[in-house]
Design an enzyme around this catalytic site. Structure first.
Site, PDB file in Angstrom:
ATOM      1  N   VAL A  45      31.140   5.933  10.820  1.00  0.00           N
ATOM      2  CA  VAL A  45      32.022   6.417  11.899  1.00  0.00           C
ATOM      3  C   VAL A  45      31.808   7.914  12.065  1.00  0.00           C
ATOM      4  CG1 VAL A  45      34.419   6.673  12.692  1.00  0.00           C
ATOM      5  CG2 VAL A  45      33.767   4.684  11.325  1.00  0.00           C
ATOM      6  N   LYS A  93      33.698   0.296  14.673  1.00  0.00           N
ATOM      7  CA  LYS A  93      34.200   1.541  14.065  1.00  0.00           C
ATOM      8  C   LYS A  93      35.725   1.504  13.959  1.00  0.00           C
ATOM      9  CE  LYS A  93      30.169   4.148  15.625  1.00  0.00           C
ATOM     10  NZ  LYS A  93      29.550   4.779  16.786  1.00  0.00           N
ATOM     11  N   GLU A 122      22.100   1.983  20.834  1.00  0.00           N
ATOM     12  CA  GLU A 122      21.691   1.029  19.810  1.00  0.00           C
ATOM     13  C   GLU A 122      20.438   0.301  20.311  1.00  0.00           C
ATOM     14  OE1 GLU A 122      23.468   0.263  16.757  1.00  0.00           O
ATOM     15  OE2 GLU A 122      24.519   2.076  17.303  1.00  0.00           O
ATOM     16  N   ASP A 141      30.226  -1.629  19.389  1.00  0.00           N
ATOM     17  CA  ASP A 141      30.052  -0.540  18.420  1.00  0.00           C
ATOM     18  C   ASP A 141      31.383   0.186  18.186  1.00  0.00           C
ATOM     19  OD1 ASP A 141      28.166   1.419  16.942  1.00  0.00           O
ATOM     20  OD2 ASP A 141      29.210   2.723  18.354  1.00  0.00           O
ATOM     21  N   PHE A 159      14.202   1.804   6.154  1.00  0.00           N
ATOM     22  CA  PHE A 159      13.611   3.145   6.220  1.00  0.00           C
ATOM     23  C   PHE A 159      13.255   3.483   7.669  1.00  0.00           C
ATOM     24  CE2 PHE A 159      10.567   6.461   4.478  1.00  0.00           C
ATOM     25  CZ  PHE A 159      11.556   7.180   3.814  1.00  0.00           C
ATOM     26  N   GLY A 203      17.564   8.246  22.824  1.00  0.00           N
ATOM     27  CA  GLY A 203      17.731   7.640  21.497  1.00  0.00           C
ATOM     28  C   GLY A 203      19.174   7.555  21.022  1.00  0.00           C
ATOM     29  N   LYS A 262      27.119  -0.809  10.212  1.00  0.00           N
ATOM     30  CA  LYS A 262      28.498  -1.168  10.565  1.00  0.00           C
ATOM     31  C   LYS A 262      28.763  -2.671  10.448  1.00  0.00           C
ATOM     32  CE  LYS A 262      27.156   1.608  13.701  1.00  0.00           C
ATOM     33  NZ  LYS A 262      26.751   2.232  14.935  1.00  0.00           N
ATOM     34  N   THR A 268      19.727  -0.496   6.992  1.00  0.00           N
ATOM     35  CA  THR A 268      19.060  -1.389   7.950  1.00  0.00           C
ATOM     36  C   THR A 268      19.855  -1.404   9.269  1.00  0.00           C
ATOM     37  OG1 THR A 268      20.268  -3.331   7.154  1.00  0.00           O
ATOM     38  CG2 THR A 268      18.153  -2.866   6.088  1.00  0.00           C
ATOM     39  N   GLY A 317      29.035   9.697  12.774  1.00  0.00           N
ATOM     40  CA  GLY A 317      27.786  10.344  12.350  1.00  0.00           C
ATOM     41  C   GLY A 317      28.073  11.291  11.191  1.00  0.00           C
TER      42      GLY A 317
HETATM   43  N1  HSE Z   1      25.003   3.908  19.351  1.00  0.00           N
HETATM   44  C1  HSE Z   1      25.965   4.628  18.578  1.00  0.00           C
HETATM   45  C2  HSE Z   1      26.687   5.608  19.504  1.00  0.00           C
HETATM   46  C3  HSE Z   1      25.255   5.342  17.441  1.00  0.00           C
HETATM   47  O1  HSE Z   1      26.231   5.779  20.637  1.00  0.00           O
HETATM   48  O2  HSE Z   1      27.705   6.158  19.113  1.00  0.00           O
HETATM   49  C4  HSE Z   1      26.153   5.905  16.375  1.00  0.00           C
HETATM   50  O3  HSE Z   1      26.900   4.937  15.705  1.00  0.00           O
END
Ligand code: HSE
Length: 336
Positions: free
Chosen positions: A151, A223, A208, A219, A8, A205, A124, A95, A153
């Site tokens: 993938v 994906k 990651e 990352d 959460f 923000g 992921k 999570t 957003g």
């Molecule tokens: N840290 C990832 C990015 C977040 O910058 O794309 C979304 O998966």
């Protein structure tokens, strides 16, 4: 539909907010009335078979730091107990991503499937490390595994390839799949140093929790694994991806590329010969050459040529909208 939320943080809370704001519309347009019957975070749990009061749940998280604060003196159950024992149709796995061993998310998913719950996953890790076996387990247990939010957003990259292009055969694709590195490279193009652009990305923000996942290309590679399996029907995991991050890209690399009319992008490529993630020069006139935190993927198909889908690749509400898309799809597939 009864739903259990596990995790959460920003995404899980955004999903609760989205349900609050869209409940009438969901019922009127899709005949769906989701009830969150349990929610677990890393410090506690809240359970209510008739459905949790989402405003109260969000307030408990905000003021007490855990959903365990929802009910005074409630018994503490761990996530696996909740997933296994609580009656529900769907489990949402939200999570944080762990690309080392996929845990605890992999155990959450396998426990949900074995207790015959459909799974919506925005994490992921389990998919990047064990995609083929998770699909097999879902099929074996007669449940659906959906993961639109992993993938792009809220941008429906997976659906675009899987559904809109299903009359054709996709032969290859390439894309910018990580918003943080694209933001850093775009800022470097404007003359900012790598370190100051990274600091900015963290503050905003986008990055990651462990920024190495972004800048070392993990990352984007995760994906790429998800897309290669789901879109191209390959059976691959993280170890099949050749990966280079952006840490060695210098301001002069970016400047020299610009003089040639190009930009340096962290490109993920899938074709018959290779699966790789690496900094690559892309012509500024190419539609894939997007700036900031945008994601973009170009699919090449046998008959319909090339198509590029562009959109915001990260963010709580964006990802929550992808989860809601999955929930509606599960509802349509199982109740029709
Ligand atoms: N840290 C990832 C990015 C977040 O910058 O794309 C979304 O998966």
């Amino acid at each position: 539909m009864r739903v259990v939320i596990v995790g959460f943080g920003v995404v899980g809370q955004s999903f609760a907010k989205l349900l609050l704001s869209r409940s009438a519309d969901l019922y009127n347009r899709h005949g769906i009335k989701p009830r969150i019957v349990a929610c677990v975070d890393n410090s506690g749990s809240a359970i209510a078979p008739p459905g949790l009061d989402l405003k109260r749940l969000l307030e408990a998280k905000k003021t007490k730091g855990t959903v365990g604060g929802y009910e005074k003196g409630s018994t503490k159950f761990d996530s696996l107990q909740v997933i296994d024992k609580v009656d529900a149709e769907v489990m949402l796995e939200c999570t944080p991503t762990n690309l080392n061993d996929g845990e605890p998310a992999t155990s959450h998913i396998t426990t949900a499937m074995r207790s015959h719950k459909h799974v919506i996953c925005v994490n992921k890790g389990p998919l990047a490390l064990a995609f083929p076996s998770l699909i097999e387990l879902a099929n074996y247990n007669g449940v659906m595994l959906r993961f639109s939010g992993t993938v792009g957003g809220g941008t429906p990259i997976l659906e675009f390839a899987k559904r809109c292009l299903k009359g054709d055969r996709i032969t290859s694709f390439q894309g910018i799949l990580n918003g943080t590195t694209n933001y850093i490279l775009s800022k470097m193009e404007q003359g900012r140093t790598y370190d100051s652009a990274m600091k900015d990305a963290k503050e905003k923000g986008y990055a990651e929790a462990n920024p190495s996942l972004d800048v070392d290309g993990f990352d984007a590679a995760a994906k790429l694994v998800i897309m290669a399996n789901w879109v191209m029907g390959m059976k691959v995991t993280m170890k099949d991806i050749q990966r280079t991050g952006i840490v060695n890209v210098t301001l002069s690399d970016v400047k020299n590329a610009a003089e040639r009319g190009n930009a340096v992008k962290l490109l993920a490529v899938c074709d018959s010969r290779q699966l790789h993630v690496a900094p690559t020069e892309v012509a500024k006139t190419d539609p894939i050459c997007v700036d900031g935190t945008l994601n973009a993927v170009t699919f090449s198909s046998e008959h319909s040529g090339q198509q590029t889908i562009i959109g915001r690749g990260a963010g709580g509400m964006e990802t929550a909208s992808a989860m809601l898309r999955d929930l509606i799809e599960i509802r349509e597939a199982t109740f029709s």
